[in-house]
Enzyme design. Structure first.
Site, PDB file in Angstrom:
ATOM      1  N   GLY A 224       0.830  -1.203   0.000  1.00 10.77           N
ATOM      2  CA  GLY A 224       0.000   0.000   0.000  1.00 10.77           C
ATOM      3  C   GLY A 224       0.861   1.247   0.000  1.00 10.77           C
ATOM      4  O   GLY A 224       2.068   1.194   0.238  1.00 10.77           O
TER       5      GLY A 224
ATOM      6  N   GLY B 162       0.418   5.827   0.590  1.00 10.31           N
ATOM      7  CA  GLY B 162      -0.411   6.997   0.834  1.00 10.31           C
ATOM      8  C   GLY B 162       0.250   8.227   0.254  1.00 10.31           C
ATOM      9  O   GLY B 162       1.185   8.132  -0.546  1.00 10.31           O
TER      10      GLY B 162
ATOM     11  N   PHE C  86       2.200  10.358   1.613  1.00  6.89           N
ATOM     12  CA  PHE C  86       3.609  10.532   1.970  1.00  6.89           C
ATOM     13  C   PHE C  86       4.171   9.289   2.661  1.00  6.89           C
ATOM     14  O   PHE C  86       5.039   9.371   3.520  1.00  6.89           O
ATOM     15  CB  PHE C  86       3.814  11.769   2.852  1.00  6.89           C
ATOM     16  CG  PHE C  86       2.776  11.933   3.929  1.00  6.89           C
ATOM     17  CD1 PHE C  86       2.887  11.255   5.120  1.00  6.89           C
ATOM     18  CD2 PHE C  86       1.698  12.795   3.741  1.00  6.89           C
ATOM     19  CE1 PHE C  86       1.948  11.415   6.129  1.00  6.89           C
ATOM     20  CE2 PHE C  86       0.746  12.963   4.743  1.00  6.89           C
ATOM     21  CZ  PHE C  86       0.880  12.271   5.948  1.00  6.89           C
ATOM     22  N   SER C  87       3.648   8.113   2.286  1.00  7.98           N
ATOM     23  CA  SER C  87       4.148   6.898   2.907  1.00  7.98           C
ATOM     24  C   SER C  87       3.997   5.704   1.978  1.00  7.98           C
ATOM     25  O   SER C  87       3.208   5.728   1.028  1.00  7.98           O
ATOM     26  CB  SER C  87       3.404   6.625   4.216  1.00  7.98           C
ATOM     27  OG  SER C  87       2.038   6.347   3.959  1.00  7.98           O
TER      28      SER C  87
ATOM     29  N   VAL D 249       3.765   1.262   2.423  1.00 10.55           N
ATOM     30  CA  VAL D 249       3.580   0.208   3.410  1.00 10.55           C
ATOM     31  C   VAL D 249       4.054  -1.114   2.811  1.00 10.55           C
ATOM     32  O   VAL D 249       3.666  -1.473   1.693  1.00 10.55           O
ATOM     33  CB  VAL D 249       2.105   0.089   3.856  1.00 10.55           C
ATOM     34  CG1 VAL D 249       1.975  -0.965   4.959  1.00 10.55           C
ATOM     35  CG2 VAL D 249       1.578   1.437   4.344  1.00 10.55           C
TER      36      VAL D 249
ATOM     37  N   ASP E   6     -11.366  10.406   9.554  1.00 12.27           N
ATOM     38  CA  ASP E   6     -11.212   9.928   8.176  1.00 12.27           C
ATOM     39  C   ASP E   6     -11.701   8.485   8.046  1.00 12.27           C
ATOM     40  O   ASP E   6     -11.055   7.647   7.405  1.00 12.27           O
ATOM     41  CB  ASP E   6      -9.756  10.042   7.725  1.00 12.27           C
ATOM     42  CG  ASP E   6      -9.613   9.959   6.194  1.00 12.27           C
ATOM     43  OD1 ASP E   6     -10.599  10.256   5.492  1.00 12.27           O
ATOM     44  OD2 ASP E   6      -8.527   9.599   5.720  1.00 12.27           O
TER      45      ASP E   6
END
Length: 282
Positions: free
Chosen positions: A12, A14, A16-17, A19, A131
């Site tokens: 996964g 996001g 700014f990341s 996984v 969220d």
């Protein structure tokens, strides 16, 4: 340190990341290892990531993703999280939509009462998620639903009345989130209503306004959305959706009430399943 993990494929990413699936070398225990590039993060974004660690460590609930800790290495920051091996609820909804298959009501309450249990625990710890959406509900092969991605969450002190910053995903924002009056825990309940609707209709109640934010906000403010599929679901389910998707926050249930109602419906359909199995052997 990353040397303590065997890191494999990316599962996964996001804003700014990234996984990765990883296993702890000493125990072979599987984790989801979130990698954050510090140099690409603003101060606020980094605070958001560190906030996720602090929040998750305050919660001990089987329906909230567990955090095992974090560490800095080179120009990256890593967060070790509980691994959910069956993807997320958004993926499950997408698969059903592509196959033209609705969820049974028993399946809906099975997942939804667990989501409500997670929200109840977060709110009991004075944590507002901000969220909640299918993509942030993670699933395991053992049938557990777990709330994750708390990076946008915040803790309300007992003296705090309302939050005012606009964060989160537009389709799931409560009406008060788009106004100047502020919002509180009931905004998460609105998001719960959106998730329950999507489990029934396989789409967000306010989907379809990607190009026009003003039109989307007006639909949310006036609570305009298509009815869920007729003759497929119970009157209680439809009432639950309408009670969560109520413009006035005071008229929505709180997290405890939502969990109680969802748990009773889950128990009802599980009892019907067992009775059917006993009678027909299926």
């Amino acid at each position: 340190m990353t040397c303590n993990y065997k890191i494999s494929e990316k599962i996964g990413e996001g804003a700014f990341s990234e996984v990765f699936y990883a296993e702890h070398n000493a125990s072979n225990f599987p984790v989801a290892l979130k990698k954050l590039k510090i140099e690409s993060l603003s101060e606020d974004e980094m605070k958001s990531c560190l906030n996720e660690i602090l929040l998750l460590q305050k919660v001990n609930c089987e329906n909230v993703i567990c955090c095992f800790g974090g560490f800095k290495e080179s120009n990256n920051y890593y967060i070790s999280l509980e691994y959910a091996d069956a993807g997320d609820l958004e993926g499950l909804i997408t698969m059903n939509r592509q196959n033209g298959r609705l969820f049974s009501e028993r399946s809906i309450w099975f997942y939804f009462h667990q989501i409500c249990a997670g929200v109840k625990e977060l709110h009991a710890k004075r944590i507002l998620h901000r969220d909640l959406k299918p993509a942030n509900i993670f699933l395991t092969s053992k049938g557990k639903a777990k709330i994750g991605d708390l990076g946008l969450s915040r803790i309300f002190s007992l003296k705090t009345q309302f939050a005012k910053s606009i964060v989160g995903t537009e389709y799931y924002l409560a009406p008060e989130r788009n106004s100047q009056g502020g919002y509180h825990f009931k905004s998460d309940i609105w998001s719960l209503g959106c998730i329950l609707y999507e489990l029934c209709a396989l789409r967000s109640p306010f989907n379809g306004e990607q190009q026009n934010a003003y039109a989307l906000f007006k639909r949310i403010e006036t609570c305009q959305f298509p009815p869920i599929p007729a003759n497929c679901y119970s009157r209680q389910l439809k009432y639950f959706i309408s009670s969560c998707l109520t413009v006035k926050p005071a008229n929505r249930p709180n997290a405890e009430q939502a969990h109680l109602a969802a748990s009773l419906m889950n128990k009802k359909f599980e009892t019907l399943r067992l009775q059917y199995k006993k009678q027909f052997g299926k």
